[in-house]
Design a protein around this motif. Structure first.
Motif, PDB file in Angstrom:
ATOM      1  N   TYR A  16       0.807  -1.201   0.000  1.00  0.00           N
ATOM      2  CA  TYR A  16       0.000   0.000   0.000  1.00  0.00           C
ATOM      3  C   TYR A  16       0.852   1.267   0.000  1.00  0.00           C
ATOM      4  N   ARG A  17       2.130   1.112   0.353  1.00  0.00           N
ATOM      5  CA  ARG A  17       3.012   2.275   0.322  1.00  0.00           C
ATOM      6  C   ARG A  17       3.592   2.493  -1.073  1.00  0.00           C
ATOM      7  N   GLN A  18       3.456   1.522  -1.970  1.00  0.00           N
ATOM      8  CA  GLN A  18       3.930   1.695  -3.327  1.00  0.00           C
ATOM      9  C   GLN A  18       2.936   2.560  -4.098  1.00  0.00           C
ATOM     10  N   LYS A  19       3.416   3.667  -4.622  1.00  0.00           N
ATOM     11  CA  LYS A  19       2.528   4.630  -5.270  1.00  0.00           C
ATOM     12  C   LYS A  19       2.101   4.102  -6.634  1.00  0.00           C
ATOM     13  N   ALA A  20       0.810   3.825  -6.760  1.00  0.00           N
ATOM     14  CA  ALA A  20       0.261   3.423  -8.053  1.00  0.00           C
ATOM     15  C   ALA A  20      -0.288   4.616  -8.804  1.00  0.00           C
ATOM     16  N   THR A  21      -0.306   5.771  -8.162  1.00  0.00           N
ATOM     17  CA  THR A  21      -0.864   6.967  -8.776  1.00  0.00           C
ATOM     18  C   THR A  21       0.236   7.965  -9.117  1.00  0.00           C
ATOM     19  N   ARG A  22      -0.125   8.978  -9.861  1.00  0.00           N
ATOM     20  CA  ARG A  22       0.790  10.071 -10.218  1.00  0.00           C
ATOM     21  C   ARG A  22       0.396  11.317  -9.440  1.00  0.00           C
ATOM     22  N   SER A  23       1.397  12.040  -8.978  1.00  0.00           N
ATOM     23  CA  SER A  23       1.115  13.273  -8.243  1.00  0.00           C
ATOM     24  C   SER A  23       1.699  14.507  -8.929  1.00  0.00           C
ATOM     25  N   PHE A  24       2.585  14.324  -9.928  1.00  0.00           N
ATOM     26  CA  PHE A  24       3.084  15.416 -10.789  1.00  0.00           C
ATOM     27  C   PHE A  24       3.870  16.477 -10.027  1.00  0.00           C
ATOM     28  N   GLU A  25       4.695  16.041  -9.072  1.00  0.00           N
ATOM     29  CA  GLU A  25       5.560  17.023  -8.407  1.00  0.00           C
ATOM     30  C   GLU A  25       6.584  17.614  -9.374  1.00  0.00           C
ATOM     31  N   HIS A  26       6.861  16.866 -10.478  1.00  0.00           N
ATOM     32  CA  HIS A  26       7.881  17.342 -11.425  1.00  0.00           C
ATOM     33  C   HIS A  26       7.389  18.515 -12.261  1.00  0.00           C
ATOM     34  N   LEU A  27       6.095  18.762 -12.272  1.00  0.00           N
ATOM     35  CA  LEU A  27       5.559  19.882 -13.057  1.00  0.00           C
ATOM     36  C   LEU A  27       5.671  21.159 -12.246  1.00  0.00           C
ATOM     37  N   GLN A  28       6.818  21.795 -12.356  1.00  0.00           N
ATOM     38  CA  GLN A  28       7.078  23.033 -11.638  1.00  0.00           C
ATOM     39  C   GLN A  28       7.094  24.186 -12.629  1.00  0.00           C
ATOM     40  N   GLY A  29       6.452  25.255 -12.266  1.00  0.00           N
ATOM     41  CA  GLY A  29       6.439  26.413 -13.141  1.00  0.00           C
ATOM     42  C   GLY A  29       5.019  26.841 -13.465  1.00  0.00           C
ATOM     43  N   ASP A  30       4.943  27.883 -14.260  1.00  0.00           N
ATOM     44  CA  ASP A  30       3.654  28.469 -14.631  1.00  0.00           C
ATOM     45  C   ASP A  30       3.326  28.045 -16.051  1.00  0.00           C
TER      46      ASP A  30
ATOM     47  N   GLU B  73      -5.313  12.530  -8.282  1.00  0.00           N
ATOM     48  CA  GLU B  73      -4.220  11.557  -8.337  1.00  0.00           C
ATOM     49  C   GLU B  73      -4.651  10.419  -9.243  1.00  0.00           C
ATOM     50  N   PRO B  74      -4.294  10.474 -10.530  1.00  0.00           N
ATOM     51  CA  PRO B  74      -4.787   9.469 -11.476  1.00  0.00           C
ATOM     52  C   PRO B  74      -3.936   8.211 -11.475  1.00  0.00           C
ATOM     53  N   VAL B  75      -4.528   7.145 -11.954  1.00  0.00           N
ATOM     54  CA  VAL B  75      -3.808   5.922 -12.287  1.00  0.00           C
ATOM     55  C   VAL B  75      -3.679   5.906 -13.800  1.00  0.00           C
TER      56      VAL B  75
ATOM     57  N   ASN C 171     -10.060   5.430   0.419  1.00  0.00           N
ATOM     58  CA  ASN C 171      -9.123   5.386   1.546  1.00  0.00           C
ATOM     59  C   ASN C 171      -8.385   6.691   1.780  1.00  0.00           C
ATOM     60  N   GLN C 172      -8.107   7.449   0.709  1.00  0.00           N
ATOM     61  CA  GLN C 172      -7.336   8.682   0.857  1.00  0.00           C
ATOM     62  C   GLN C 172      -8.197   9.935   0.762  1.00  0.00           C
ATOM     63  N   GLY C 173      -9.433   9.790   0.341  1.00  0.00           N
ATOM     64  CA  GLY C 173     -10.298  10.954   0.210  1.00  0.00           C
ATOM     65  C   GLY C 173      -9.854  11.910  -0.871  1.00  0.00           C
ATOM     66  N   LYS C 174      -9.220  11.387  -1.919  1.00  0.00           N
ATOM     67  CA  LYS C 174      -8.769  12.223  -3.027  1.00  0.00           C
ATOM     68  C   LYS C 174      -9.477  11.800  -4.304  1.00  0.00           C
ATOM     69  N   MET C 175      -9.655  12.743  -5.198  1.00  0.00           N
ATOM     70  CA  MET C 175     -10.214  12.412  -6.494  1.00  0.00           C
ATOM     71  C   MET C 175      -9.184  11.630  -7.302  1.00  0.00           C
ATOM     72  N   SER C 176      -9.660  10.647  -8.045  1.00  0.00           N
ATOM     73  CA  SER C 176      -8.770   9.831  -8.873  1.00  0.00           C
ATOM     74  C   SER C 176      -9.447   9.563 -10.207  1.00  0.00           C
ATOM     75  N   VAL C 177      -8.631   9.269 -11.202  1.00  0.00           N
ATOM     76  CA  VAL C 177      -9.092   9.012 -12.565  1.00  0.00           C
ATOM     77  C   VAL C 177      -8.231   7.893 -13.136  1.00  0.00           C
ATOM     78  N   LEU C 178      -8.837   7.019 -13.927  1.00  0.00           N
ATOM     79  CA  LEU C 178      -8.059   6.040 -14.693  1.00  0.00           C
ATOM     80  C   LEU C 178      -7.853   6.603 -16.095  1.00  0.00           C
ATOM     81  N   MET C 179      -6.600   6.738 -16.504  1.00  0.00           N
ATOM     82  CA  MET C 179      -6.276   7.337 -17.794  1.00  0.00           C
ATOM     83  C   MET C 179      -5.465   6.354 -18.625  1.00  0.00           C
ATOM     84  N   ILE C 180      -5.853   6.191 -19.896  1.00  0.00           N
ATOM     85  CA  ILE C 180      -5.140   5.319 -20.830  1.00  0.00           C
ATOM     86  C   ILE C 180      -4.669   6.181 -21.990  1.00  0.00           C
ATOM     87  N   ASN C 181      -3.370   6.276 -22.174  1.00  0.00           N
ATOM     88  CA  ASN C 181      -2.800   7.105 -23.237  1.00  0.00           C
ATOM     89  C   ASN C 181      -2.675   6.316 -24.542  1.00  0.00           C
TER      90      ASN C 181
END
Length: 431
Positions: free
Chosen positions: A120-134, A190-192, A224-234
């Motif tokens: 459960y500690r392995q992140k299956a979602t993306r949080s996009f911390e790398h997207l820095q800037g305007d 936080e999408p998968v 469990n986390q109370g966050k919105m999530s989406v399943l995305m297929i590119n």
């Protein structure tokens, strides 16, 4: 009834050695295991007590008077070991602490302590911390994605038919995925995320099961986390699209059927277990991207299952996005407009490639300063910890350098379209 093995103990006479020393040998002979449930008759030496520090005996601590977890079978395996061996789940990262009831899973390779919530500690979602800037988000794109997500979360209270899937399609390199990720970060989603490469496998049914498992993972994020999530297929059309004489595989059919079933039953998703009335999951919005949805199975993209959104950025969108891209380089909006007008009908990734191409000469200069091509492996990978990589100085961006890079990229595009070496290699290929 306790789980154990029937054992018989025989006392053999002492064996005499040449050194006149003797010892008693007790041989344990186990009967063949004839059933998964057998009886155990304790021997006279097995009184259920262990010696304490004073040499006395104290009762052995048991989990429960009725527990059979500690009892071993004829092979020395306990109940939990057999339970894990019989289960379909092959995941062994269950974690344990030495001395607990499931210590058979610990092993000695990684030590005696493991995290029981490792998975459960392995992140299956993306949080996009790398997207820095305007960054700039096109208003029409933001409205479409945001409305789709909100509508699906409000579905229980809305008396309308809401498509589960949003299909974003359009030309190559127009920023469909990147714009969507920017919206996810803005909205705190936080999408998968899956790719078209995961829609095929050498095992039949595996991609369909993976989609259902990822869908349930996104549902757990909501619950469990109370966050919105989406399943995305590119790039879904790259995995499911029919191009010319391409063959439809069993996995393609299963994936299409899985997506249609998710659209029709978004709260009842099975990953192989038997259906249970109480096994309900949260409705998770599903977003797919692609270039040409006409190659997909028509019932999948019909109204009611998929809402389609054609993304073609306007000139104003392109100028705004490129302006934010070049803003930190000191390129004014007026200069950006002149660059966009010089190279019309180009995708958004073209203008990102301009900036990347201007770095080439500076990188070659850095290679020479670092010792040449022959020492790159040592400089980049095999250097000592105390040594630092030579500092790289980014080139100063100018409109002239960007235009020069643009003309170079245009020439390469023309060569590919005009040369067509494949016709030279295959003379009989039709036009």
């Amino acid at each position: 009834m306790a789980l154990a093995n029937i054992s018989l103990r025989f006392k053999f006479p002492p064996l005499q050695s040449s050194s006149s020393s003797s010892f008693n040998t007790t041989t344990l002979i186990s009967t063949r295991k004839v059933s998964s449930i057998v009886c155990s008759k304790p021997s006279s030496n097995d009184s259920g007590k262990v010696a304490n520090d004073d040499g006395g005996a104290k009762p052995r601590k048991k989990l429960s008077e009725q527990s059979s977890w500690e009892v071993k079978d004829s092979e020395g395996k306990d109940y939990l070991y057999r339970l894990g061996a019989e289960a379909d789940n092959v995941n062994i990262a269950v974690g344990a602490r030495s001395g607990m009831i499931d210590d058979v899973f610990i092993g000695d390779f990684l030590g005696k302590d493991s995290d029981i919530v490792f998975d459960y500690r392995q992140k299956a979602t993306r949080s996009f911390e790398h997207l820095q800037g305007d960054y700039y988000i096109a208003p029409s794109f933001l409205d479409k994605v945001a409305v789709h997500i909100v509508k699906n979360y409000l579905a229980p209270s809305l008396n309308i038919k809401i498509p589960l899937i949003l299909g974003i399609w359009g030309g190559k390199g127009q920023g469909k995925t990147f714009q969507t990720e920017l919206i996810f970060k803005t909205m705190g989603v936080e999408p998968v995320i899956m790719s078209a490469g995961e829609l095929e496998s050498d095992r039949a049914g595996e991609p369909g099961r993976l989609i259902r498992d990822r869908y349930r993972t996104a549902s757990q994020v909501i619950q469990n986390q109370g966050k919105m999530s989406v399943l995305m297929i590119n790039d879904i059309d790259a995995g499911l699209g029919r191009f010319g004489e391409t063959q439809m595989t069993v996995n393609n059919q299963i994936v299409v059927g899985t997506l249609m079933n998710l659209a029709d039953n978004p709260t009842r998703v099975s990953v192989g277990q038997e259906w249970r009335e109480a096994d309900m999951v949260n409705r998770v919005p599903l977003i797919v991207t692609g270039n040409d949805f006409s190659t997909l199975y028509a019932p999948l993209i019909r109204e009611g299952r998929m809402e389609k959104f054609y993304w073609q950025p306007t000139r104003e969108d392109i100028v705004n996005i490129v302006s934010r891209m070049y803003e930190k380089d000191g390129i004014s909006r007026k200069d950006v407009i002149s660059i966009v007008d010089k190279f019309p009908n180009q995708a958004l990734d073209f203008y990102g490639a301009l900036r990347s191409r201007t770095y080439d000469r500076s990188i070659l200069k850095w290679v020479d300063e670092a010792g040449g091509m022959e020492t790159l492996g040592k400089v980049l990978l095999r250097r000592k910890k105390t040594q630092e990589v030579p500092q790289f100085t980014a080139p100063e961006q100018t409109v002239e350098a960007l235009l020069e890079s643009g003309y170079s990229l245009i020439n390469e595009q023309k060569l590919i379209m005009e040369t067509k070496l494949s016709k030279e290699y295959m003379k009989n290929m039709d036009d």
